[in-house]
Design an enzyme around this catalytic site. Structure first.
Site, PDB file in Angstrom:
ATOM      1  CD  GLU A  95       9.151  14.921  41.801  1.00 25.05           C
ATOM      2  OE1 GLU A  95       9.621  15.811  42.532  1.00 25.05           O
ATOM      3  OE2 GLU A  95       9.808  14.320  40.935  1.00 25.05           O
TER       4      GLU A  95
ATOM      5  CB  CYS B  53       5.526  15.906  35.524  1.00 23.37           C
ATOM      6  SG  CYS B  53       5.605  14.523  34.375  1.00 23.37           S
TER       7      CYS B  53
ATOM      8  CG  HIS C 172       9.033  12.413  37.908  1.00 27.79           C
ATOM      9  ND1 HIS C 172       9.021  13.690  38.428  1.00 27.79           N
ATOM     10  CD2 HIS C 172       8.601  12.521  36.617  1.00 27.79           C
ATOM     11  CE1 HIS C 172       8.603  14.526  37.484  1.00 27.79           C
ATOM     12  NE2 HIS C 172       8.346  13.852  36.387  1.00 27.79           N
TER      13      HIS C 172
HETATM   14  N1  PCA Z   1       7.249  13.342  32.142  1.00 31.99           N
HETATM   15  C1  PCA Z   1       7.283  14.768  31.823  1.00 31.99           C
HETATM   16  C2  PCA Z   1       5.925  15.079  31.281  1.00 31.99           C
HETATM   17  C3  PCA Z   1       5.275  13.765  30.990  1.00 31.99           C
HETATM   18  C4  PCA Z   1       6.128  12.766  31.643  1.00 31.99           C
HETATM   19  O1  PCA Z   1       5.894  11.558  31.731  1.00 31.99           O
HETATM   20  C5  PCA Z   1       7.692  15.628  33.024  1.00 31.99           C
HETATM   21  O2  PCA Z   1       8.454  15.138  33.889  1.00 31.99           O
HETATM   22  O3  PCA Z   1       7.296  16.783  33.104  1.00 31.99           O
END
Ligand code: PCA
Length: 189
Positions: A81, A144, A166
């Protein structure tokens, strides 16, 4: 190479999923990767609290860098990200039952921060390891992003560098591939 400390975090399960591959992948990493000594931390899927626990752990272990991992259901590539935004807005509540609809993470904070680890290079390294990877410009507006924004805000202007990766659901990318992706990303820091 001078040894350096990396705080690496994964999340607990949330929503409809019984397992969160982000923590499963972090848990499986070796203790040392290149010059980095890893400190692993499991975080709750809760606005504010996840970031608070990560900040405390970063202080306790004297982290030089922080890499957070989370699940992005629906994505089929590993996505470092590039940006954290000052917004909390999600259709589902967090694991403490809190639902946020268009609130800021930090009421007086700037709109966004760019990640301070080399996310483009990390994306290229994951791709070079033969794993689908794509640089992402949205970490969403759920927990996140809340974690990423808060860490970038707190460590802005310091030597401590921060990024978020991610990873897909295990049905879309086997866990072993996500583990290899994190290793490639860390080697590229
Ligand atoms: N994914 C979520 C929150 C926790 C996770 O593993 C997100 O993308 O916000």
């Amino acid at each position: 190479m001078e040894p350096k400390t990396l705080l690496i975090t994964g999340f607990a399960p949330f929503g409809a999923e019984a397992v969160n591959p982000s923590w499963e992948a972090v848990k499986a990493l070796p203790e040392h990767i290149g010059a980095w000594t890893l400190h692993k931390l499991l975080l709750p899927v809760e606005y504010g609290r996840a970031a608070k626990l990560a900040l405390k752990a970063a202080e306790d272990c004297g982290a030089d860098a922080i890499l957070c991992a989370g699940l992005a259901a629906g994505r089929t590539a590993v996505t470092p990200e590039a940006v954290g935004v000052n917004a909390r807005d999600a259709a589902i509540p967090d694991n403490a039952g809190r639902k946020c609809e268009g609130e800021p993470v930090e009421p007086d904070g700037p709109a966004a921060f760019f990640s301070t680890l080399p996310v483009r290079r990390m994306t290229e390294a994951i791709h070079a390891a033969g794993i689908p990877a794509k640089l992402s410009y949205t970490a969403g507006t759920y927990v996140c992003n809340d974690l990423l924004y808060t860490l970038l805000c707190r460590f802005s202007g310091t030597q401590v560098r921060v990024a978020f990766v991610h990873i897909p659901l295990e049905k879309d990318l086997p866990l072993g591939e996500s583990i290899r992706a994190l290793i490639a990303a860390i080697e590229a820091i």
